[in-house]
Design an enzyme around this catalytic site. Structure first.
Site, PDB file in Angstrom:
ATOM      1  N   LYS A 112     -10.124  30.692 -27.384  1.00  0.00           N
ATOM      2  CA  LYS A 112      -9.657  32.069 -27.195  1.00  0.00           C
ATOM      3  C   LYS A 112      -9.395  32.772 -28.514  1.00  0.00           C
ATOM      4  O   LYS A 112      -9.517  33.981 -28.615  1.00  0.00           O
ATOM      5  CB  LYS A 112      -8.388  32.095 -26.326  1.00  0.00           C
ATOM      6  CG  LYS A 112      -8.663  31.751 -24.874  1.00  0.00           C
ATOM      7  CD  LYS A 112      -7.496  32.152 -24.000  1.00  0.00           C
ATOM      8  CE  LYS A 112      -7.807  31.912 -22.537  1.00  0.00           C
ATOM      9  NZ  LYS A 112      -6.652  32.142 -21.681  1.00  0.00           N
ATOM     10  N   LYS A 194     -18.129  26.714 -18.323  1.00  0.00           N
ATOM     11  CA  LYS A 194     -17.456  26.899 -17.038  1.00  0.00           C
ATOM     12  C   LYS A 194     -17.582  28.360 -16.586  1.00  0.00           C
ATOM     13  O   LYS A 194     -17.772  29.260 -17.418  1.00  0.00           O
ATOM     14  CB  LYS A 194     -15.979  26.502 -17.151  1.00  0.00           C
ATOM     15  CG  LYS A 194     -15.175  27.384 -18.079  1.00  0.00           C
ATOM     16  CD  LYS A 194     -13.686  27.058 -18.047  1.00  0.00           C
ATOM     17  CE  LYS A 194     -12.953  28.023 -18.969  1.00  0.00           C
ATOM     18  NZ  LYS A 194     -11.528  27.966 -18.973  1.00  0.00           N
ATOM     19  N   LYS A 197     -13.496  34.117 -16.321  1.00  0.00           N
ATOM     20  CA  LYS A 197     -13.155  35.534 -16.167  1.00  0.00           C
ATOM     21  C   LYS A 197     -13.632  36.348 -17.355  1.00  0.00           C
ATOM     22  O   LYS A 197     -13.924  37.518 -17.240  1.00  0.00           O
ATOM     23  CB  LYS A 197     -11.631  35.681 -16.163  1.00  0.00           C
ATOM     24  CG  LYS A 197     -10.930  35.276 -14.920  1.00  0.00           C
ATOM     25  CD  LYS A 197      -9.434  35.361 -15.226  1.00  0.00           C
ATOM     26  CE  LYS A 197      -8.585  35.070 -14.028  1.00  0.00           C
ATOM     27  NZ  LYS A 197      -7.161  35.011 -14.408  1.00  0.00           N
TER      28      LYS A 197
HETATM   29  P1  AMP Z   1      -6.743  31.436 -15.118  1.00  0.00           P
HETATM   30  O1  AMP Z   1      -7.601  32.433 -14.490  1.00  0.00           O
HETATM   31  O2  AMP Z   1      -7.237  31.027 -16.466  1.00  0.00           O
HETATM   32  O3  AMP Z   1      -5.308  31.814 -15.098  1.00  0.00           O
HETATM   33  O4  AMP Z   1      -6.909  30.122 -14.232  1.00  0.00           O
HETATM   34  C1  AMP Z   1      -6.285  29.930 -12.994  1.00  0.00           C
HETATM   35  C2  AMP Z   1      -6.649  28.566 -12.445  1.00  0.00           C
HETATM   36  O5  AMP Z   1      -8.051  28.465 -12.177  1.00  0.00           O
HETATM   37  C3  AMP Z   1      -6.330  27.393 -13.395  1.00  0.00           C
HETATM   38  O6  AMP Z   1      -5.766  26.336 -12.634  1.00  0.00           O
HETATM   39  C4  AMP Z   1      -7.675  26.990 -13.936  1.00  0.00           C
HETATM   40  O7  AMP Z   1      -7.729  25.631 -14.290  1.00  0.00           O
HETATM   41  C5  AMP Z   1      -8.586  27.277 -12.756  1.00  0.00           C
HETATM   42  N1  AMP Z   1      -9.967  27.539 -13.190  1.00  0.00           N
HETATM   43  C6  AMP Z   1     -10.378  28.495 -14.072  1.00  0.00           C
HETATM   44  N2  AMP Z   1     -11.721  28.462 -14.240  1.00  0.00           N
HETATM   45  C7  AMP Z   1     -12.181  27.461 -13.443  1.00  0.00           C
HETATM   46  C8  AMP Z   1     -13.487  26.924 -13.163  1.00  0.00           C
HETATM   47  N3  AMP Z   1     -14.589  27.440 -13.727  1.00  0.00           N
HETATM   48  N4  AMP Z   1     -13.595  25.900 -12.289  1.00  0.00           N
HETATM   49  C9  AMP Z   1     -12.489  25.375 -11.710  1.00  0.00           C
HETATM   50  N5  AMP Z   1     -11.234  25.826 -11.917  1.00  0.00           N
HETATM   51  C10 AMP Z   1     -11.061  26.858 -12.781  1.00  0.00           C
HETATM   52  N1  TRP Z   2      -2.577  28.382 -18.358  1.00  0.00           N
HETATM   53  C1  TRP Z   2      -2.972  28.520 -16.997  1.00  0.00           C
HETATM   54  C2  TRP Z   2      -4.406  29.097 -16.951  1.00  0.00           C
HETATM   55  O1  TRP Z   2      -4.834  29.795 -17.813  1.00  0.00           O
HETATM   56  C3  TRP Z   2      -2.042  29.424 -16.215  1.00  0.00           C
HETATM   57  C4  TRP Z   2      -0.657  28.876 -16.170  1.00  0.00           C
HETATM   58  C5  TRP Z   2       0.427  29.358 -16.838  1.00  0.00           C
HETATM   59  C6  TRP Z   2      -0.224  27.751 -15.429  1.00  0.00           C
HETATM   60  N2  TRP Z   2       1.538  28.607 -16.549  1.00  0.00           N
HETATM   61  C7  TRP Z   2       1.169  27.612 -15.673  1.00  0.00           C
HETATM   62  C8  TRP Z   2      -0.869  26.858 -14.576  1.00  0.00           C
HETATM   63  C9  TRP Z   2       1.919  26.570 -15.116  1.00  0.00           C
HETATM   64  C10 TRP Z   2      -0.114  25.810 -14.001  1.00  0.00           C
HETATM   65  C11 TRP Z   2       1.266  25.686 -14.284  1.00  0.00           C
HETATM   66  O2  TRP Z   2      -5.078  28.848 -16.015  1.00  0.00           O
END
Ligand code: AMP
Ligand code: TRP
Length: 329
Positions: A112, A194, A197
């Site tokens: 990031k 992967k 977003k």
């Molecule tokens: P985030 O959008 O980064 O806050 O992610 C929310 C949740 O989605 C987290 O538990 C990530 O590990 C899961 N996640 C994000 N991208 C993927 C992916 N491509 N495949 C499976 N899980 C994902």
């Molecule tokens: N870092 C996680 C992600 O990007 C989001 C997140 C923040 C999270 N605090 C958490 C996930 C606590 C599990 C538990 O997906």
């Protein structure tokens, strides 16, 4: 006493099938068995620049998505991170016991921060400490997340163990729950990466709110590997990824999914996959739209209240153990 679950997602960008299959689907499956806390982590969102108006909107949209996925506010607690100020407070304490070296090893910071630590925000660097704070405040046993969060979970465990060792038993040491299938859904365009977003190529991700036409086009355009058979094969990540999505959308076993497409070609497979995804997302999208604002507000307020009670108790214990006392405590 039920064991506890904590998890969260950031209210940034658009949620995609990876988020649903890697995380939200499992939250819903586990919520009856555990006392569950599902957080909208808006303080994590601002580790990268956000437009304030968009962030405000996305925060509520994400709550709608949790509910539409099947998180049940009658049995689970849904809340917004910034409503419980203890998250930021405990993050400060944990940042005093975390080490620069262990944060420098976090691969997500490197991704990031685009490898340029000089220019990256300090919050982006300490992001995993805030995540540890989220988890440890609730004495969490299990954290259901996708594979990309595994390293962050290990840091949370290390910080909990270090604090317990230095100040006496205080935190439950959390375990990750990473589903055996679906924890790493890949980009439809670049299966070496992967589904994400923040991918600049929107064709790589199926967003949960994409319309039927867009979904069908994205699946038709998905890259495939050489070969013609529709089978799981580690050497053919693109087709394996599409089959994984199909399997999870339809509830079939891997063998059933393969048998279903025996002797069929890519064109046929992609049409059926598109149909399965569209049919799966249709009722979900309707539920997102149907949610009433007043009801949503009440759920989030009640959630914050319940969360605060536990967070307060943990933080009080932490301060007492460390000898942090003020005139009023
Ligand atoms: P985030 O959008 O980064 O806050 O992610 C929310 C949740 O989605 C987290 O538990 C990530 O590990 C899961 N996640 C994000 N991208 C993927 C992916 N491509 N495949 C499976 N899980 C994902
Ligand atoms: N870092 C996680 C992600 O990007 C989001 C997140 C923040 C999270 N605090 C958490 C996930 C606590 C599990 C538990 O997906």
């Amino acid at each position: 006493m039920k064991k506890r679950i904590f998890s969260g997602a950031q209210p940034t960008g658009n949620l995609h099938l990876g988020n649903y299959l890697g995380a939200l689907k499992n939250w819903v499956n586990l919520q009856n068995e555990y006392e569950s806390f599902f957080c909208i982590v808006n303080l994590h969102a601002v580790t990268l620049p956000q437009n304030p108006e968009v962030l405000r909107q996305k925060t509520l949209d994400l709550a709608r998505i949790y509910l539409a996925s099947g998180v049940d506010p009658e049995i689970s607690t849904i809340f917004i991170q910034s409503d419980v100020s203890e998250h930021a407070e405990l993050a400060w304490i944990l940042s005093c016991i975390a080490r620069m070296g262990e944060l420098e090893r976090m691969t997500q910071f490197k991704d990031k921060g685009k490898g340029n630590a000089e220019r990256a925000g300090v919050g982006l660097f300490t992001y995993p400490v805030l995540m540890a704070s989220d988890i440890l405040l609730y004495q969490t046993h299990l954290v259901p997340v996708g594979k990309d969060q595994k390293q962050h979970l290990e840091l949370s465990r290390d910080l909990a163990e270090r604090f317990n060792r230095d100040f006496g038993e205080t935190f439950v040491v959390p375990e990750p729950f990473i589903p055996p299938v679906g924890a790493n859904i890949l980009s439809l365009q670049e299966p070496a990466k992967k589904m994400s977003k923040s991918d600049e190529n929107a064709n790589g991700s199926i967003f949960l709110l994409d319309d039927a036409d867009t979904i069908t086009k994205k699946i038709k355009r998905a890259v495939t590997d050489s070969g013609t058979t529709i089978e799981f094969d580690e050497a053919r990540p693109a087709i394996s990824n599409l089959l994984t999505i199909y399997q999870l959308m339809t509830g079939k076993t891997p063998a059933e999914a393969e048998a279903h497409f025996g002797g069929k070609g890519y064109g046929h497979f992609k049409s059926e996959l598109a149909e399965a995804v569209v049919e799966f997302l249709r009722p979900f999208q309707q539920r997102v739209k149907d949610f009433d604002d007043a009801e949503l507000n009440k759920i989030l307020k009640d959630g914050a209240e319940k969360a605060r009670l536990i967070a307060c108790e943990t933080l009080r214990d932490v301060y007492a153990k460390m000898g942090i006392v003020g005139a009023e405590t």
